[in-house]
Write a protein that holds these residues in place. Sequence first.
Motif, PDB file in Angstrom:
ATOM      1  N   ARG A  46       0.804  -1.225   0.000  1.00 46.26           N
ATOM      2  CA  ARG A  46       0.000   0.000   0.000  1.00 46.26           C
ATOM      3  C   ARG A  46       0.830   1.265   0.000  1.00 46.26           C
ATOM      4  O   ARG A  46       0.314   2.344  -0.280  1.00 46.26           O
ATOM      5  CB  ARG A  46      -0.922   0.008   1.214  1.00 46.26           C
ATOM      6  CG  ARG A  46      -2.003  -1.047   1.092  1.00 46.26           C
ATOM      7  CD  ARG A  46      -2.980  -0.920   2.205  1.00 46.26           C
ATOM      8  NE  ARG A  46      -3.933  -2.014   2.140  1.00 46.26           N
ATOM      9  CZ  ARG A  46      -4.867  -2.230   3.047  1.00 46.26           C
ATOM     10  NH1 ARG A  46      -4.974  -1.423   4.074  1.00 46.26           N
ATOM     11  NH2 ARG A  46      -5.687  -3.237   2.919  1.00 46.26           N
ATOM     12  N   TYR A  80      -5.076  -2.125  -9.289  1.00 46.55           N
ATOM     13  CA  TYR A  80      -5.100  -2.566  -7.897  1.00 46.55           C
ATOM     14  C   TYR A  80      -6.187  -3.610  -7.711  1.00 46.55           C
ATOM     15  O   TYR A  80      -7.338  -3.392  -8.053  1.00 46.55           O
ATOM     16  CB  TYR A  80      -5.358  -1.346  -7.013  1.00 46.55           C
ATOM     17  CG  TYR A  80      -5.176  -1.554  -5.528  1.00 46.55           C
ATOM     18  CD1 TYR A  80      -3.929  -1.862  -5.001  1.00 46.55           C
ATOM     19  CD2 TYR A  80      -6.235  -1.417  -4.651  1.00 46.55           C
ATOM     20  CE1 TYR A  80      -3.747  -2.028  -3.646  1.00 46.55           C
ATOM     21  CE2 TYR A  80      -6.073  -1.579  -3.273  1.00 46.55           C
ATOM     22  CZ  TYR A  80      -4.814  -1.887  -2.782  1.00 46.55           C
ATOM     23  OH  TYR A  80      -4.644  -2.046  -1.436  1.00 46.55           O
ATOM     24  N   ILE A  82      -7.844  -6.311  -4.814  1.00 49.34           N
ATOM     25  CA  ILE A  82      -7.817  -6.697  -3.409  1.00 49.34           C
ATOM     26  C   ILE A  82      -8.605  -7.969  -3.150  1.00 49.34           C
ATOM     27  O   ILE A  82      -9.324  -8.461  -4.008  1.00 49.34           O
ATOM     28  CB  ILE A  82      -8.325  -5.575  -2.472  1.00 49.34           C
ATOM     29  CG1 ILE A  82      -9.675  -5.057  -2.926  1.00 49.34           C
ATOM     30  CG2 ILE A  82      -7.312  -4.473  -2.403  1.00 49.34           C
ATOM     31  CD1 ILE A  82     -10.232  -4.002  -2.007  1.00 49.34           C
ATOM     32  N   HIS A  84     -11.304  -9.195  -1.433  1.00 49.06           N
ATOM     33  CA  HIS A  84     -12.714  -9.460  -1.701  1.00 49.06           C
ATOM     34  C   HIS A  84     -13.195  -8.673  -2.910  1.00 49.06           C
ATOM     35  O   HIS A  84     -14.358  -8.330  -3.017  1.00 49.06           O
ATOM     36  CB  HIS A  84     -13.558  -9.139  -0.471  1.00 49.06           C
ATOM     37  CG  HIS A  84     -13.229 -10.024   0.686  1.00 49.06           C
ATOM     38  ND1 HIS A  84     -13.691 -11.314   0.787  1.00 49.06           N
ATOM     39  CD2 HIS A  84     -12.441  -9.831   1.756  1.00 49.06           C
ATOM     40  CE1 HIS A  84     -13.213 -11.863   1.891  1.00 49.06           C
ATOM     41  NE2 HIS A  84     -12.452 -10.988   2.497  1.00 49.06           N
ATOM     42  N   ALA A  85     -12.271  -8.361  -3.803  1.00 47.31           N
ATOM     43  CA  ALA A  85     -12.538  -7.652  -5.048  1.00 47.31           C
ATOM     44  C   ALA A  85     -12.899  -6.179  -4.818  1.00 47.31           C
ATOM     45  O   ALA A  85     -12.478  -5.319  -5.564  1.00 47.31           O
ATOM     46  CB  ALA A  85     -13.607  -8.332  -5.897  1.00 47.31           C
ATOM     47  N   GLY A  86     -13.677  -5.892  -3.753  1.00 45.97           N
ATOM     48  CA  GLY A  86     -14.014  -4.491  -3.474  1.00 45.97           C
ATOM     49  C   GLY A  86     -14.706  -3.818  -4.641  1.00 45.97           C
ATOM     50  O   GLY A  86     -14.437  -2.665  -4.959  1.00 45.97           O
ATOM     51  N   LEU A  87     -15.618  -4.532  -5.278  1.00 45.37           N
ATOM     52  CA  LEU A  87     -16.333  -3.937  -6.409  1.00 45.37           C
ATOM     53  C   LEU A  87     -17.286  -2.875  -5.905  1.00 45.37           C
ATOM     54  O   LEU A  87     -17.669  -2.853  -4.747  1.00 45.37           O
ATOM     55  CB  LEU A  87     -17.116  -5.025  -7.155  1.00 45.37           C
ATOM     56  CG  LEU A  87     -16.263  -6.147  -7.727  1.00 45.37           C
ATOM     57  CD1 LEU A  87     -17.146  -7.145  -8.468  1.00 45.37           C
ATOM     58  CD2 LEU A  87     -15.195  -5.604  -8.653  1.00 45.37           C
ATOM     59  N   ARG A 148     -11.053  -4.938 -13.897  1.00 47.73           N
ATOM     60  CA  ARG A 148     -11.120  -3.516 -13.542  1.00 47.73           C
ATOM     61  C   ARG A 148      -9.714  -2.926 -13.392  1.00 47.73           C
ATOM     62  O   ARG A 148      -9.457  -1.805 -13.814  1.00 47.73           O
ATOM     63  CB  ARG A 148     -11.914  -3.347 -12.244  1.00 47.73           C
ATOM     64  CG  ARG A 148     -12.067  -1.903 -11.818  1.00 47.73           C
ATOM     65  CD  ARG A 148     -12.933  -1.763 -10.596  1.00 47.73           C
ATOM     66  NE  ARG A 148     -12.334  -2.383  -9.424  1.00 47.73           N
ATOM     67  CZ  ARG A 148     -12.849  -2.302  -8.202  1.00 47.73           C
ATOM     68  NH1 ARG A 148     -13.973  -1.649  -7.999  1.00 47.73           N
ATOM     69  NH2 ARG A 148     -12.255  -2.885  -7.194  1.00 47.73           N
TER      70      ARG A 148
END
Lengths: 368, 216
Positions: A46, A80, A82, A84-87, A148
């Motif tokens: 990060r 980037y 992450i 849990h995908a963070g959609l 993405r």
Amino acid sequence: MIKFENVTKAYPDGTVAVDGLNLEAPTGKLTILVGPSGCGKTTSLRMINRLIEPTSGTIYLDDKPTSGMDAALLRLRIGYVIQHAGLFPHRTIVDNVATMPVLLGESRQGARKKALELMERVGLPASFAKRYPWQLSGGQQQRVGVARALASDPAFMLMDEPFSAVDPVVRAQLQDEFLRLQREIGKTIIMVTHDIDEALKLGDQVAVMRVGGKLAQMATPSELLTAPADEFVADFVGRDRGYRSLGFANAAGTVTLTEEACVTLGTSAVEAQSKATGAWVLVVDGNRKPLGWAQPDLINGELKREHLNLSGTSASSSGTMRQLLDAALSSPSRRGVVVDSNGELIGTVTASDVVKAIEAEPHLETAR
Amino acid sequence: MNFEWLGRQFDNIVFLLGWHVLLAVAPLILGLLIALPLGWWAHRSRRIYPLLVGVAGLLYTVPSLALFVLLPLVLGTKILDPLNIVAALTIYTVALLVRVVADALDSVPEDTVQAAKAMGYRGYQSLVKVELPVGVPVISAGLRVAAVSNVSLVSVAALLGIPQLGSLFTQGFQLRFLTPIIAGILLCVILALILDGLIILLNRWMTPWTPKVVAS
């Protein structure tokens, strides 16, 4: 290239998350940061796109220090992904993928077109475009996450435990597809994982970090297995590293194959018995693709599918020593099935054949 | 029920209903506009949150009649000015919604906020394009409570002689006549139901993305 130069992250309460990290992730390669929890691997990741600011030291992106850059513009150059995908739950899949192109000023239409191409690339059907994230499984969401991150065609990608929230079967599938994709696109990637097997499977090079945020060793996967720098690395890499290092040893041409007589389904038990070596005979289909092993003296009449023992794995002749050895060990006849690149039988090996080959070559050529 | 009286009073009742709608809806919109930045502030700062939410809760306990009487002194308006009602109900709406907006922003998954930042959204872009849209369901739920509460509170203003459906109650009491009271109650309930329904529709229109849950 992404370069860490003496990077330290210390918090006001005195905890040091990352301690004087020096590391170079070469262009076009997949570098993996691996270590137990609390080793500072995610903090290190990060700091690259400045979600966390280093306390001291410099991170370079293609030789330019990131500290002087506008943080938002810097992040637009870096994909980037992450855990849990963070959609974005309020956007359709296609609009999720189109996020970065739109932010970069592309028209919505153009961005969507690009997004559809990328969805296809990561194995998502176009019919998913209009769906919302909650309608997808975890593995599918993770594919969207990867698409993405790739949508703005960034030179760099950061991946934080991208495959750890899905079940083992889907994980292996995503890993394989991702390796294939990376071979095509050749991004400069840094990936964080706590899973040493994933690190060894995917990484061009692997950085093992220890608690306290120090780099323990940076090496290729096979070097980590064969020459761990210290006890911590040896321990972290795991107990059966001798066996696993065979997974990086190229088998091609090192082991002599034995010809194996084989029969097809429908053969009479009597004929199968005449072809058998010992109690077992290998059964193949019309294209010489192995189906399984059978014991003819236990069969009356014709050889049928239900007579097959399916426990044996088959190894590719261009595969690794580990695959060969496993084929031999898992076979009920103790003869491991070896196939060519089309999956057709070329012969068998025994475990002792493989071990002899290993003993004959103390420095096995690595498979990569 | 004296329907003949209702027929004669029809124009007047429509006039009162119009004022009632205005006095209930205007504070709802104003209150939301004020609560958005305050709620964002409370969401951003863990120290401000208890303070803002605490003060908001206290404000809500001030009796409405007292507020209607006190506000002219503070605002310098006349006691019969409808602005007093708008101001008072705006305060109640803000009091209700500050917490709602803060909780709505808190409800946005951490992964989503982090992803937005990492994709290159600046703070305000992430707020407007990601966090607020994702918080809409929580905000609408709070807005429904505020809308219904406003419809009922407006009628208290009848005691000050400001025209709205509450005037039908005072009229009924003075004339010892039940019809206007029943009509007033019915219209208040219907108005509350309509406002509630409108907010539900608006929410549905703004959040086509929420999982369609099967009624349990």
